[in-house]
Design an enzyme around this catalytic site. Sequence first.
Site, PDB file in Angstrom:
ATOM      1  N   CYS A 114       5.566  -4.740  -9.021  1.00  0.00           N
ATOM      2  CA  CYS A 114       5.847  -3.462  -9.834  1.00  0.00           C
ATOM      3  C   CYS A 114       7.280  -3.218 -10.704  1.00  0.00           C
ATOM      4  O   CYS A 114       7.493  -2.219 -11.416  1.00  0.00           O
ATOM      5  CB  CYS A 114       5.552  -2.358  -8.783  1.00  0.00           C
ATOM      6  N   HIS A 254       9.145   4.446 -11.296  1.00  0.00           N
ATOM      7  CA  HIS A 254       7.640   3.783 -11.019  1.00  0.00           C
ATOM      8  C   HIS A 254       6.840   4.796 -10.372  1.00  0.00           C
ATOM      9  O   HIS A 254       7.056   5.559  -9.258  1.00  0.00           O
ATOM     10  CB  HIS A 254       7.728   2.541 -10.115  1.00  0.00           C
ATOM     11  N   ASN A 284      -1.417   4.070  -9.974  1.00  0.00           N
ATOM     12  CA  ASN A 284      -0.522   2.933  -9.790  1.00  0.00           C
ATOM     13  C   ASN A 284      -0.882   2.038 -11.058  1.00  0.00           C
ATOM     14  O   ASN A 284      -1.814   1.287 -10.688  1.00  0.00           O
ATOM     15  CB  ASN A 284      -0.110   2.617  -8.710  1.00  0.00           C
TER      16      ASN A 284
HETATM   17  O1  UT7 Z   1       3.754  -0.060  -6.424  1.00  0.00           O
HETATM   18  C1  UT7 Z   1       3.381  -0.786  -5.227  1.00  0.00           C
HETATM   19  C2  UT7 Z   1       4.096  -0.016  -4.181  1.00  0.00           C
HETATM   20  N1  UT7 Z   1       3.192   0.590  -3.282  1.00  0.00           N
HETATM   21  C3  UT7 Z   1       3.501   1.658  -2.713  1.00  0.00           C
HETATM   22  O2  UT7 Z   1       4.397   2.428  -3.155  1.00  0.00           O
HETATM   23  C4  UT7 Z   1       2.695   2.216  -1.640  1.00  0.00           C
HETATM   24  C5  UT7 Z   1       3.539   2.868  -0.651  1.00  0.00           C
HETATM   25  N2  UT7 Z   1       2.754   3.375   0.423  1.00  0.00           N
HETATM   26  C6  UT7 Z   1       1.879   4.735   0.354  1.00  0.00           C
HETATM   27  O3  UT7 Z   1       1.878   5.135  -1.031  1.00  0.00           O
HETATM   28  C7  UT7 Z   1       1.324   5.339   1.123  1.00  0.00           C
HETATM   29  O4  UT7 Z   1       1.460   4.841   2.539  1.00  0.00           O
HETATM   30  C8  UT7 Z   1      -0.229   5.328   1.170  1.00  0.00           C
HETATM   31  C9  UT7 Z   1      -0.709   6.215   0.223  1.00  0.00           C
HETATM   32  C10 UT7 Z   1      -0.728   3.976   0.870  1.00  0.00           C
HETATM   33  C11 UT7 Z   1      -0.783   5.633   2.489  1.00  0.00           C
HETATM   34  O5  UT7 Z   1      -0.355   6.975   2.772  1.00  0.00           O
HETATM   35  P1  UT7 Z   1       0.093   7.305   4.321  1.00  0.00           P
HETATM   36  O6  UT7 Z   1       0.529   8.743   4.536  1.00  0.00           O
HETATM   37  O7  UT7 Z   1       1.259   6.334   4.415  1.00  0.00           O
HETATM   38  O8  UT7 Z   1      -0.960   6.770   5.290  1.00  0.00           O
HETATM   39  P2  UT7 Z   1      -1.429   5.651   6.302  1.00  0.00           P
HETATM   40  O9  UT7 Z   1      -1.404   4.355   5.698  1.00  0.00           O
HETATM   41  O10 UT7 Z   1      -0.232   6.152   7.303  1.00  0.00           O
HETATM   42  O11 UT7 Z   1      -2.599   6.133   6.867  1.00  0.00           O
HETATM   43  C12 UT7 Z   1      -2.776   7.387   7.526  1.00  0.00           C
HETATM   44  C13 UT7 Z   1      -4.544   7.600   7.929  1.00  0.00           C
HETATM   45  C14 UT7 Z   1      -4.901   6.408   8.422  1.00  0.00           C
HETATM   46  O12 UT7 Z   1      -5.963   6.807   9.385  1.00  0.00           O
HETATM   47  P3  UT7 Z   1      -5.583   6.648  10.924  1.00  0.00           P
HETATM   48  O13 UT7 Z   1      -5.094   5.416  11.389  1.00  0.00           O
HETATM   49  O14 UT7 Z   1      -4.550   7.952  11.223  1.00  0.00           O
HETATM   50  O15 UT7 Z   1      -6.836   7.133  11.684  1.00  0.00           O
HETATM   51  C15 UT7 Z   1      -5.603   5.494   7.378  1.00  0.00           C
HETATM   52  O16 UT7 Z   1      -6.730   4.827   7.792  1.00  0.00           O
HETATM   53  O17 UT7 Z   1      -5.000   7.791   6.658  1.00  0.00           O
HETATM   54  C16 UT7 Z   1      -6.297   6.744   6.434  1.00  0.00           C
HETATM   55  N3  UT7 Z   1      -6.250   6.450   5.255  1.00  0.00           N
HETATM   56  C17 UT7 Z   1      -7.076   6.934   4.495  1.00  0.00           C
HETATM   57  N4  UT7 Z   1      -7.903   8.104   4.569  1.00  0.00           N
HETATM   58  C18 UT7 Z   1      -8.854   8.616   3.675  1.00  0.00           C
HETATM   59  C19 UT7 Z   1      -5.953   5.511   4.248  1.00  0.00           C
HETATM   60  N5  UT7 Z   1      -6.267   5.462   3.130  1.00  0.00           N
HETATM   61  C20 UT7 Z   1      -7.200   6.572   2.962  1.00  0.00           C
HETATM   62  C21 UT7 Z   1      -8.245   7.245   2.140  1.00  0.00           C
HETATM   63  N6  UT7 Z   1      -8.691   8.160   2.513  1.00  0.00           N
HETATM   64  N7  UT7 Z   1      -7.904   6.722   0.887  1.00  0.00           N
END
Ligand code: UT7
Length: 353
Positions: A114, A254, A284
């Site tokens: 990215c 970004h 993204n």
């Molecule tokens: O450009 C490339 C660089 N990449 C990035 O900048 C991405 C950086 N990371 C992020 O933007 C965030 O970490 C995400 C948006 C990917 C995820 O958000 P988060 O607040 O960090 O959520 P998490 O991964 O800690 O997950 C929290 C919960 C999990 O469930 P449990 O384990 O707490 O039961 C996930 O399974 O949210 C769940 N989850 C979802 N729920 C509904 C993950 N994806 C989804 C979804 N819908 N799409």
Amino acid sequence: MTRAAITAVGRYLPPDRLTNKDLESMVDTTDEWIRTRTGIQERRILRDRGKASAFMGTEAGRQALKKRDMDPADLDVIIVATVTPDMFFPSNACQVQAALGATRAWGFDLSAACSGFVFGLCTAASLIESGRYRSVLLIGSDKMSSITDYTDRNTCVLFGDAAAAVLLEPDDSGHGLLDHVLRCDGEGWEALCMLGGGSLRPPSHETLAKKMHFLHQDGRTVYRFAVSAFADVAEEVMMRNGLTSEDVRYFVPHQANRRIIDAAAQRMGLGADQVMVNIHRYGNTTNATIPLCLCDWESELQKGDNIVLAAFGGGYTWGAGYLKWAYDTPAVRPQGAKPALEQKAARLAVNTI
Ligand code: UT7
């Protein structure tokens, strides 16, 4: 000193939209979760299987050249930042060169996840500052849908397809890319990668079965890295150039997560009107996010505006640039075609517009 200034921008957005509502019927997610955790509402998807990132990049590049009334045959270099090239080789840059009819240009693809656009901007600027090249077309183009697993809710809600391009030309009047900070840390590679298809794990039944041809991301880990790394380099560029938050007209981040953008802007002391955000519309788009912002805001940008751009991504890679915007849109965007001689004169007069 001669600098490299952006003198035109262009973009290509596939017509098809994939909304959060659409995703609700594909994976276990909700519009509310996606909006609140990422800021994304919809993204574009290039559904045409016969077209990919080289096509989108060509269209974006064509638009940029057209806005500048530049004949593709006058172009010196084409750089395509992408993580989803049509093929390993030949490069997208070669395909774009042929499709545009940029008969004198050479070019190459640049891989920095990215951060590719920011890395490419600094590379393009160095080529121009060397005095050897007078026009570089830098394209960020990614068909992220081609490496996204639409059964994985952790990643499929995040990405979209798009391309955007900038044309860079010499400037001797203090505009253009004035400074940059680039970094990488390969220790973080596992957090964001595509494991299969390369020379280490060539395509096989096993790589297919293990879904290694899809992007893999440990979102939490990348988030923690991004929140600090991103703002660190942006602040470093500001400090080195004596820029206060009031001096910055626009921060162009970004677009990976609205929360990451807001955290960085807050640390930099910027108000909402100083930050370009369009993640809600496109998601993204990897290498296209920053030039897409420049396209969306082009009509608001004024000559002399201080712009700080920053990106982070897989690798890890990250970096920031300080750009002084080089043109007022209406001044170099007259309606209607210009006679050929006038076009040439306008191109040569970039430094004085
Ligand atoms: O450009 C490339 C660089 N990449 C990035 O900048 C991405 C950086 N990371 C992020 O933007 C965030 O970490 C995400 C948006 C990917 C995820 O958000 P988060 O607040 O960090 O959520 P998490 O991964 O800690 O997950 C929290 C919960 C999990 O469930 P449990 O384990 O707490 O039961 C996930 O399974 O949210 C769940 N989850 C979802 N729920 C509904 C993950 N994806 C989804 C979804 N819908 N799409």
